[in-house]
Design a protein around this motif. Structure first.
Motif, mmCIF file in Angstrom:
data_model
loop_
_atom_site.group_PDB
_atom_site.id
_atom_site.type_symbol
_atom_site.label_atom_id
_atom_site.label_comp_id
_atom_site.label_asym_id
_atom_site.label_seq_id
_atom_site.Cartn_x
_atom_site.Cartn_y
_atom_site.Cartn_z
ATOM 1 N N ASP A 1 1.031 -1.190 0.196
ATOM 2 C CA ASP A 1 -0.289 -0.001 0.178
ATOM 3 C C ASP A 1 0.831 0.905 -0.339
ATOM 4 N N LYS A 2 0.792 1.889 -0.929
ATOM 5 C CA LYS A 2 2.188 3.147 -0.992
ATOM 6 C C LYS A 2 1.681 4.201 0.068
ATOM 7 N N LEU A 3 0.603 4.510 0.527
ATOM 8 C CA LEU A 3 -0.039 5.372 1.235
ATOM 9 C C LEU A 3 0.683 5.517 2.794
ATOM 10 N N VAL A 4 0.157 3.400 2.800
ATOM 11 C CA VAL A 4 0.934 3.119 4.217
ATOM 12 C C VAL A 4 2.314 3.302 4.367
ATOM 13 N N GLN A 5 3.581 2.885 2.962
ATOM 14 C CA GLN A 5 4.525 2.379 2.462
ATOM 15 C C GLN A 5 5.203 3.791 3.150
ATOM 16 N N THR A 6 4.430 5.462 2.307
ATOM 17 C CA THR A 6 5.034 6.593 2.115
ATOM 18 C C THR A 6 4.788 7.148 4.054
ATOM 19 N N ARG A 7 3.706 6.976 4.766
ATOM 20 C CA ARG A 7 3.762 7.051 5.720
ATOM 21 C C ARG A 7 4.677 6.624 6.717
ATOM 22 N N THR A 8 4.752 5.512 6.514
ATOM 23 C CA THR A 8 6.182 4.397 7.311
ATOM 24 C C THR A 8 7.254 5.314 7.769
ATOM 25 N N PHE A 9 7.785 5.644 6.271
ATOM 26 C CA PHE A 9 8.794 6.608 6.281
ATOM 27 C C PHE A 9 8.588 7.126 6.515
ATOM 28 N N ALA A 10 7.828 8.346 6.752
ATOM 29 C CA ALA A 10 7.804 9.782 6.853
ATOM 30 C C ALA A 10 7.617 9.564 8.476
ATOM 31 N N ASN A 11 7.728 8.653 8.984
ATOM 32 C CA ASN A 11 6.658 9.103 10.759
ATOM 33 C C ASN A 11 8.600 8.525 10.678
ATOM 34 N N ALA A 12 9.018 7.658 10.392
ATOM 35 C CA ALA A 12 10.529 7.307 10.603
ATOM 36 C C ALA A 12 11.292 8.074 10.214
ATOM 37 N N GLY B 1 -0.029 20.834 -9.006
ATOM 38 C CA GLY B 1 -0.447 19.500 -9.833
ATOM 39 C C GLY B 1 -0.072 18.713 -9.132
ATOM 40 N N CYS B 2 0.208 17.322 -9.403
ATOM 41 C CA CYS B 2 0.698 16.475 -8.484
ATOM 42 C C CYS B 2 0.749 15.014 -9.869
ATOM 43 N N MET B 3 1.787 13.787 -8.896
ATOM 44 C CA MET B 3 1.926 12.479 -9.391
ATOM 45 C C MET B 3 0.658 11.320 -8.212
ATOM 46 N N LEU B 4 -0.942 11.479 -9.263
ATOM 47 C CA LEU B 4 -1.575 10.922 -8.227
ATOM 48 C C LEU B 4 -0.968 8.975 -8.541
ATOM 49 N N LYS B 5 -0.938 8.547 -7.222
ATOM 50 C CA LYS B 5 -0.804 6.890 -6.908
ATOM 51 C C LYS B 5 -1.879 5.863 -7.086
ATOM 52 N N ALA B 6 -2.237 5.155 -7.590
ATOM 53 C CA ALA B 6 -2.914 3.908 -7.008
ATOM 54 C C ALA B 6 -2.367 3.352 -5.663
#
Length: 390
Positions: A106-117, A142-147
């Motif tokens: 899950d890219k959202l979970v992945q990115t949140r995990t890294f940010a929190n660390a 503008g943004c990059m939209l990711k599934a």
């Protein structure tokens, strides 16, 4: 697991080209490989045994566990819950850990995990609907939209500009009930990656490499990257810090952005061997595939040093529509000094499908010779462009 020859059997969820190259690397170590893949006569089946079945089917995974001494994966479509349950049922170690797989899926979970660390990542927000996407576009200009799940090789990622049809963009990335993620667009100097590996109480990082993409698909990798020593050291630090947030043994590939001011941030991570590490087969002392086999079994890791400047070029399906795979121009690659061709054994060529890759190595140059890497890149492109699908 104590190293022996003959060795144990490694079960791999996934039998694509990565599974094929894992099996090729395992064979000299005396390790047998069994793969689980739903595609009949998958690429890995030429060099490994195949169990034909879905990646996430409990019965198929159970059969794999019955035949293996350790389990790993070469694709993120495996089900972490199934792997954890069946690994425990059969007392078969699973590496990387199912927990790491679940985080990365899950890219959202992945990115949140890294940010929190405290890992540097682009700014991001969750997107549930077109209204959220409109807010993200306004916030980031503008943004990059990711599934959140299922994207690979550029699929599932799409840039969004003010005034676009936001509903259509969400549909394009396949955002379902779980929504999607929007990231700020990074004006990067170059795309980098680091393949890092964790073994039993040890870790290694391959040299930082530079990736060249077009149409969101990796075309070439230059090893080592043509960046400053300071940027390379920072990229290595970020990669190893990222590795610490994920559990289990094995290869993890960190895709990174280098910005014009030297800032390095994490784009995405793969819990497996990665396309940007293919250069290591000829260009490194121990390839990423052998490292992954060693790590998954708990065996000592090899060194991850580069032997010489190396460039990898992907051979993509350059066809207007699917057709039986038949590649010509192979002789020119085989005749070129220090060039190597890897054919994945896929029966059908499709537009932009990864059908193989080639590498070219400058055995006479030092790894800090930028001119040598420039020349290698030009030669690799020429060789690759001479390959055509009949």
């Amino acid at each position: 697991m104590n190293p022996t020859c003959p060795g144990p059997t490694l079960g791999v969820v996934g039998g694509g080209q990565l599974g094929r190259m894992l099996a090729e690397a395992a064979s000299p170590l005396g390790v047998d490989v069994v793969v689980l893949d739903p595609t009949p006569a998958c690429p890995a089946s030429r060099v490994a045994e195949q169990i034909e079945g879905p990646f996430d089917d409990p019965d198929a995974v159970r059969e794999l566990a019955e035949r293996a001494d350790a389990l790993t994966l070469e694709i993120e479509l495996a089900d972490p819950d199934v792997l954890e349950a069946i690994g425990g049922e059969y007392d078969v170690p699973v590496n990387p850990s199912p927990d790491a797989l679940g985080t990365i899926q899950d890219k959202l979970v992945q990115t949140r995990t890294f940010a929190n660390a405290g890992i540097p990542v682009p700014e991001f927000v969750a997107v549930a609907d077109a209204g959220d996407l409109a807010d993200a576009v306004e916030r980031f200009d503008g943004c990059m939209l990711k599934a959140r799940t299922g994207g690979y090789d550029g699929r599932g990622n799409v840039p969004v500009e003010p005034g676009d049809d936001y509903e259509a963009k969400l549909a394009e990335v396949g955002a379902g009930e779980g929504g999607a993620m929007a990231e700020e667009l990074i004006d990067f100097e170059r795309e980098l990656s680091v393949v890092a590996v964790r073994g039993d109480g040890e870790r290694r990082a391959f040299p930082v490499v530079e990736n060249v993409h077009r149409e969101e698909i990796l075309r070439e990798t230059v090893a080592p990257a043509r960046c400053s020593e300071a940027v390379a050291e920072r990229a290595r630090e970020v990669a190893l810090d990222t590795l610490e947030t994920l559990d289990g043994r094995g290869v993890f590939a960190m895709e990174l952005f280098e910005e014009s001011d030297g800032t390095v941030s994490v784009n995405e991570v793969a819990p497996r061997p990665h396309n940007s590490g293919h250069w290591s087969i000829e260009g490194a002392t121990t390839s990423q595939f052998e490292q992954h086999v060693r790590a998954a079994l708990g065996w000592p890791l090899g060194t991850a040093e580069a032997r010489a400047p190396t460039v990898m070029a992907n051979v993509l399906g350059d066809v207007p529509e699917p057709r039986p795979a038949s590649l010509s121009g192979v002789g020119d690659v085989l005749a070129a000094p220090n060039a190597n061709l890897h054919w994945y054994g896929k029966h059908e060529a499709r537009p932009l499908r990864k059908m193989g890759h080639l590498t070219i190595v400058d055995v006479d140059a030092s790894t800090d010779d930028t001119a040598a890497r420039d020349d290698l890149l030009a030669r690799a492109r020429d060789l690759r462009d001479g390959l055509t699908f009949e």
